[in-house]
Design a protein around this motif. Structure first.
Motif, PDB file in Angstrom:
ATOM      1  N   LEU A 115       0.834  -1.203   0.000  1.00  0.00           N
ATOM      2  CA  LEU A 115       0.000   0.000   0.000  1.00  0.00           C
ATOM      3  C   LEU A 115       0.866   1.249   0.000  1.00  0.00           C
ATOM      4  O   LEU A 115       1.873   1.324   0.697  1.00  0.00           O
ATOM      5  N   ASN A 116       0.426   2.231  -0.764  1.00  0.00           N
ATOM      6  CA  ASN A 116       1.151   3.496  -0.838  1.00  0.00           C
ATOM      7  C   ASN A 116       0.615   4.442   0.235  1.00  0.00           C
ATOM      8  O   ASN A 116      -0.178   5.338  -0.030  1.00  0.00           O
ATOM      9  N   VAL A 117       1.061   4.213   1.486  1.00  0.00           N
ATOM     10  CA  VAL A 117       0.609   5.039   2.597  1.00  0.00           C
ATOM     11  C   VAL A 117       1.780   5.253   3.551  1.00  0.00           C
ATOM     12  O   VAL A 117       2.588   4.351   3.779  1.00  0.00           O
ATOM     13  N   THR A 118       1.886   6.461   4.071  1.00  0.00           N
ATOM     14  CA  THR A 118       2.952   6.797   5.007  1.00  0.00           C
ATOM     15  C   THR A 118       2.469   6.561   6.428  1.00  0.00           C
ATOM     16  O   THR A 118       1.441   7.096   6.847  1.00  0.00           O
ATOM     17  N   ASN A 119       3.206   5.741   7.180  1.00  0.00           N
ATOM     18  CA  ASN A 119       2.817   5.459   8.551  1.00  0.00           C
ATOM     19  C   ASN A 119       2.805   6.737   9.382  1.00  0.00           C
ATOM     20  O   ASN A 119       3.681   7.594   9.243  1.00  0.00           O
ATOM     21  N   GLY A 120       1.809   6.853  10.272  1.00  0.00           N
ATOM     22  CA  GLY A 120       1.740   8.022  11.139  1.00  0.00           C
ATOM     23  C   GLY A 120       0.570   7.923  12.094  1.00  0.00           C
ATOM     24  O   GLY A 120      -0.432   7.263  11.799  1.00  0.00           O
ATOM     25  N   ALA A 121       0.697   8.562  13.259  1.00  0.00           N
ATOM     26  CA  ALA A 121      -0.366   8.589  14.260  1.00  0.00           C
ATOM     27  C   ALA A 121      -0.629  10.034  14.650  1.00  0.00           C
ATOM     28  O   ALA A 121       0.315  10.816  14.831  1.00  0.00           O
ATOM     29  N   PHE A 122      -1.914  10.375  14.819  1.00  0.00           N
ATOM     30  CA  PHE A 122      -2.289  11.773  15.018  1.00  0.00           C
ATOM     31  C   PHE A 122      -3.421  11.908  16.031  1.00  0.00           C
ATOM     32  O   PHE A 122      -4.274  11.031  16.141  1.00  0.00           O
TER      33      PHE A 122
END
Length: 270
Positions: A135-142
Motif C-alpha cells: 500500500l502506498n501510505v505513510t505510517n503516522g499517528a495523530f
C-alpha cells in the motif's frame, strides 16, 4: 492511491463526527440492557451501528463490514471495516466522558487505518500502518491533526499504567506505576500512543475494540504484546469473532515488555 486515502480519511472523520455528536445528545440520559457476554448495550449502540454500516455500504460498496452489534463473521473481502459504535457504553450511560466511536479499516485481514472519535473530549485519533504491504501510505499517528508518539519514560511511581475492569487481580501484587482505569478499551490503550502512560492492559477486548487502534498504536511506536501469544491479525475469512477475546499488553518500549508481562499475566491465567 492518494485519492483513495483522502476519501478514506474524509469519510472516517465525517461519519464519526456525525454519529458521535448525535450521541452526545443522549449522553448520560439512557438506560442499558445486558448482553449475553455481560456487557451493556443501548438503543443508541444499535442506532449508531446501523448508521455507520449504512454509510460504509453507500460510500464503499465493495468493502466488507464487521460490527460489534450485528455482523460478527469476517467476510471474504480485500477491504473490510470494523465498527465499534460506542466503546465504553457503561460510561456513556452513566455520564462519564470517556467513550468513543471506533472505525478500523482492514486490508487482507489486517488493520492499516484507524479513526477513533471521543466526542465528550473532542478528540479525533487517527493512524496509518502499512504493515509491510504494497500500500502506498505513510505510517503516522495523530490526535486532532497533530502527530503523536509514545514517551520513552521509565516505569515509576509518577508514571501511569492503565488497567481494564477485568484486570483487578493485577493489584494483588506490588505495582511500579500509578494505576488508572478508564472504562473504554480504545482510550485505555490509546493513552500509551498519546504519551500519557507507559503501558496498559486489556484482558478481554474483542476485535471491534482493537481494530481501529492497531494502526495508531503501531505508528506511534507502541509495543503490542498478545498475552495469549496469538497474533490478532490477519483475521480468518468465515470465522465468527463475536466471543473471541484478544488479551493485550501495550507498552511504550520493548525493553519493559517482560517486566509488565510478568505482572499482568494473571489476566489470562485459568
Amino acid at each position: 492511491m492518494q485519492a483513495f486515502w483522502t476519501e478514506i480519511v474524509n469519510f472516517a472523520e465525517s461519519i464519526t463526527t456525525t454519529v458521535g455528536d448525535s450521541l452526545l445528545e443522549a449522553f448520560g440520559k439512557v438506560q442499558a440492557e445486558e448482553k449475553s457476554d455481560g456487557s451493556l448495550v443501548t438503543e443508541f449502540d444499535k442506532w449508531a451501528d446501523e448508521r455507520l454500516r449504512t454509510a460504509i455500504h453507500e460510500a464503499f460498496p465493495d468493502h466488507g463490514v464487521l460490527s460489534e452489534e450485528t455482523v460478527h463473521e469476517f467476510p471474504d473481502k480485500e477491504w473490510c471495516w470494523v465498527i465499534d459504535p460506542i466503546d465504553g457504553t457503561t460510561n456513556f450511560t452513566q455520564g462519564i466522558p470517556i467513550w468513543a466511536v471506533s472505525l478500523g479499516l482492514l486490508y487482507q485481514g489486517t488493520p492499516v487505518f484507524g479513526h477513533i472519535y471521543v466526542p465528550p473530549l473532542g478528540h479525533h485519533f487517527q493512524g496509518y500502518w502499512s504493515n509491510n504491504t504494497d500500500l502506498n501510505v505513510t505510517n503516522g499517528a495523530f490526535l486532532n491533526g497533530q502527530s503523536i508518539r509514545v514517551r520513552l519514560n521509565n516505569p515509576g511511581k509518577n508514571e501511569f499504567f492503565s488497567l481494564c475492569s477485568r484486570s483487578n487481580n493485577v493489584l494483588k501484587q506490588p505495582f511500579p506505576c500509578k494505576v488508572r482505569m478508564l472504562g473504554a478499551a480504545t482510550y485505555n490503550l490509546l493513552i500509551v500512543a498519546a504519551g500519557y502512560a507507559v503501558g496498559a492492559v486489556e484482558a478481554t477486548p474483542k476485535v471491534w475494540d482493537i481494530a481501529g487502534i492497531w494502526p495508531i498504536l503501531h505508528a506511534a511506536g507502541a509495543i503490542w504484546t498478545p498475552l495469549d501469544n496469538q497474533p490478532p491479525f490477519p483475521l480468518e475469512i468465515g470465522k465468527n469473532y463475536r466471543d473471541h477475546p484478544f488479551p493485550t499488553l501495550i507498552t511504550n518500549r520493548a525493553d519493559i515488555v517482560e517486566k509488565f508481562r510478568s505482572l499482568v499475566g494473571v489476566v489470562v491465567s485459568p
